[in-house]
Design a protein around this motif. Structure first.
Motif, mmCIF file in Angstrom:
data_model
loop_
_atom_site.group_PDB
_atom_site.id
_atom_site.type_symbol
_atom_site.label_atom_id
_atom_site.label_comp_id
_atom_site.label_asym_id
_atom_site.label_seq_id
_atom_site.Cartn_x
_atom_site.Cartn_y
_atom_site.Cartn_z
ATOM 1 N N UNK A 18 44.472 44.124 11.326
ATOM 2 C CA UNK A 18 44.221 42.735 11.735
ATOM 3 C C UNK A 18 45.464 42.111 12.354
ATOM 4 N N UNK A 19 46.639 42.421 11.817
ATOM 5 C CA UNK A 19 47.879 41.891 12.388
ATOM 6 C C UNK A 19 48.128 42.455 13.777
ATOM 7 N N UNK A 20 47.889 43.746 13.983
ATOM 8 C CA UNK A 20 48.074 44.339 15.307
ATOM 9 C C UNK A 20 47.080 43.769 16.324
ATOM 10 N N UNK A 21 45.867 43.472 15.888
ATOM 11 C CA UNK A 21 44.878 42.903 16.819
ATOM 12 C C UNK A 21 45.297 41.507 17.236
ATOM 13 N N UNK A 22 45.737 40.687 16.302
ATOM 14 C CA UNK A 22 46.164 39.328 16.660
ATOM 15 C C UNK A 22 47.404 39.348 17.540
ATOM 16 N N UNK A 23 48.286 40.312 17.333
ATOM 17 C CA UNK A 23 49.501 40.411 18.150
ATOM 18 C C UNK A 23 49.295 41.215 19.426
ATOM 19 N N UNK A 24 48.091 41.731 19.661
ATOM 20 C CA UNK A 24 47.758 42.496 20.872
ATOM 21 C C UNK A 24 48.654 43.717 21.030
ATOM 22 N N UNK A 25 48.907 44.440 19.946
ATOM 23 C CA UNK A 25 49.694 45.683 20.021
ATOM 24 C C UNK A 25 48.742 46.835 20.315
ATOM 25 N N UNK A 26 48.401 47.027 21.553
ATOM 26 C CA UNK A 26 47.386 48.008 21.925
ATOM 27 C C UNK A 26 47.867 49.438 21.687
ATOM 28 N N UNK A 27 49.116 49.695 21.942
ATOM 29 C CA UNK A 27 49.622 51.044 21.718
ATOM 30 C C UNK A 27 49.560 51.438 20.253
ATOM 31 N N UNK A 28 50.008 50.528 19.383
ATOM 32 C CA UNK A 28 49.954 50.821 17.956
ATOM 33 C C UNK A 28 48.511 50.959 17.470
#
Length: 487
Positions: free
Chosen positions: A284-294
């Protein structure tokens, strides 16, 4: 001493101490007028006697004239007979409308029958006279009693269409499908394995943030006809609370013509659900921060791990891995209203579509990533080298393996990933091949869903089920779909 006079016989007793009736004069002439006796309470009903309806529901019959010489009320010459005033009604009560006329034969009157207006009469002393009941066999005066007109629909009459209602159809295309529209045969059941049964239809929905979710999985027409279980599996789950929550929609399709296809699909959904649930906070944190690679690398590992456990389960059961496998497609979205990033990932066939501005877009991610410099045909080899030498056509014929080397493992389906930002008014549709194939092959189905989903907001669960069940001739596989409407 004279003898004592014999005792006079006692008068017959009267009920409740009322006075005895008047006796005729010894001379045979009528005596003075005697007032009418007081009203008596009703006694026990004799056998065969029919009680009259209560006061106000039917007209009481006119009092019968006493027979000559019988004890009764003496009436002065020239005075009309007046029935007694009903008990319990004050004498100063104004005249009201008469009660409805009783039906012929003594039947109970219809309470819906209209009352006839009272006719004007000359003023008289005492209470107003009550109308007399009609004689036996005489029809009542005036029109027969009728019920008021009520707006009742005729049998099997369809309700009028609501203005602006979205139309719905049963099928599209050149003609109706071959199979029946409803289930006909249930799958066989094992009394010792009832947990293995799969329902015909699964329906779910929710609303988080700015998105409304609808999800459904339906057994195909072919499986319904043959009594086979649904090979598609559907899992909808929420991990976390409030705006930190992560919503997962997972769908899988088992291999065709294999006995454990439905079990493999359900197991694939459970494995990926556990993997995502244990890492939902980081995802959820990566989705909100738009970390597509991760996101892509992390979800790729989770998918490989889940399908690897599926292959291990096949080995435990003693079946081939290709017979106990499934395609897996998933969708992730957060409950944060400020985040409109929607993440898709999975392995296998199916479809990912987006309805934007009244047009469908096929946004299924391409297999593999293009690397290096751009070339003609986006990934295909050039038809000649820079020196001008033409290349031999690749016919796709594989080289036979060496007998001294082990046979290569079967190729695995490529991993697919896409993260996109939704716009207000978009509708994102993720589905298995049972719905993706007719969407790509029958334009009428796209047109119908465009009409249904472009206006009026997201449909209800029942309406969404009807929309996804619109049949197309030649497409009879299971259908599993999840749609997200953006506010």
């Amino acid at each position: 001493m004279p003898a004592a006079a014999p005792p006079r016989p006692a008068a017959p007793p009267t009920s409740e101490g009322s006075p005895a009736p008047a006796r005729p004069s010894p001379t045979g002439t009528a005596g003075p007028s005697v007032p009418a006796p007081a009203a008596l309470p009703p006694g026990p009903t004799p056998p065969g006697f029919r009680a009259e309806p209560p006061w106000g529901s039917a007209s009481p019959p006119a009092p019968a004239s006493p027979a000559p010489g019988s004890p009764g009320t003496a009436v002065s010459p020239g005075t009309a007979a007046v029935p007694p005033w009903p008990p319990g009604v004050p004498l100063d009560t104004p005249p009201t409308l008469p009660p409805p006329t009783a039906s012929p034969g003594g039947a109970r009157p219809d309470p819906w029958a209209p009352h006839a207006p009272a006719l004007p009469t000359a003023p008289s002393q005492g209470p107003p006279a009550l109308p007399a009941a009609p004689a036996q066999g005489t029809p009542p005066a005036g029109p027969p009693p009728t019920r008021p007109d009520l707006p009742v629909l005729a049998p099997y009459e369809s309700l009028p269409a609501v203005p602006g209602e979205r139309p719905s159809v049963a099928h599209v295309g050149s003609g109706p499908p071959t199979y029946d529209a409803e289930p006909t045969t249930l799958p066989p059941a094992d009394p010792d394995g009832l947990d293995d049964l799969v329902s015909d239809t699964v329906l779910d929905g929710a609303r988080y943030g700015t998105s409304t979710l609808r999800a459904v999985s339906v057994r195909g027409d072919s499986a319904r006809y043959r009594g086979e279980p649904r090979r598609d599996a559907l899992l909808t789950a929420r991990f976390g609370t409030a705006e930190e929550a992560l919503v997962l929609v997972a769908m899988a399709t088992g291999a065709r013509a294999t006995p454990g296809a439905h079990r493999a699909a359900a197991e694939a959904c459970r494995w990926i659900g556990r993997a995502v649930g244990r890492s939902h906070a980081r995802l959820a944190e990566d989705i909100r921060a738009a970390r597509r690679g991760d996101l892509k690398s992390g979800l790729h590992r989770l998918t490989d791990r889940s399908l690897g456990k599926l292959r291990a389960s096949a080995a435990e059961q003693g079946v081939e891995p290709e017979d106990y496998t499934a395609s897996l497609r998933c969708l992730l979205l957060t409950a944060d209203p400020e985040c409109r990033t929607r993440v898709f990932f999975g392995v296998g066939d199916g479809g990912l579509f987006r309805l934007r501005d009244g047009e469908w877009q096929d946004i299924e991610p391409r297999v593999g990533d293009a690397t290096g410099e751009p070339v003609v045909g986006f990934g295909s080899l050039p038809h000649e080298t820079p020196e001008g030498d033409r290349l031999t056509m690749d016919l796709g014929i594989t080289t036979p393996p060496s007998p001294y080397e082990p046979a290569p493992a079967p190729p695995r389906a490529p991993f697919r990933f896409r993260a996109s930002v939704a716009r207000p008014g978009d509708t994102l549709l993720l589905c298995t091949g049972g719905l993706a194939d007719p969407l790509r092959g029958e334009p009428g189905l796209c047109e119908h869903l465009t009409t249904r989903w472009s206006t009026g907001g997201p449909p209800g669960l029942a309406a969404f089920l009807a929309d996804t069940q619109v049949r197309v001739k030649g497409y009879a596989d299971d259908r599993t779909a999840a749609a997200v409407w953006e506010a």
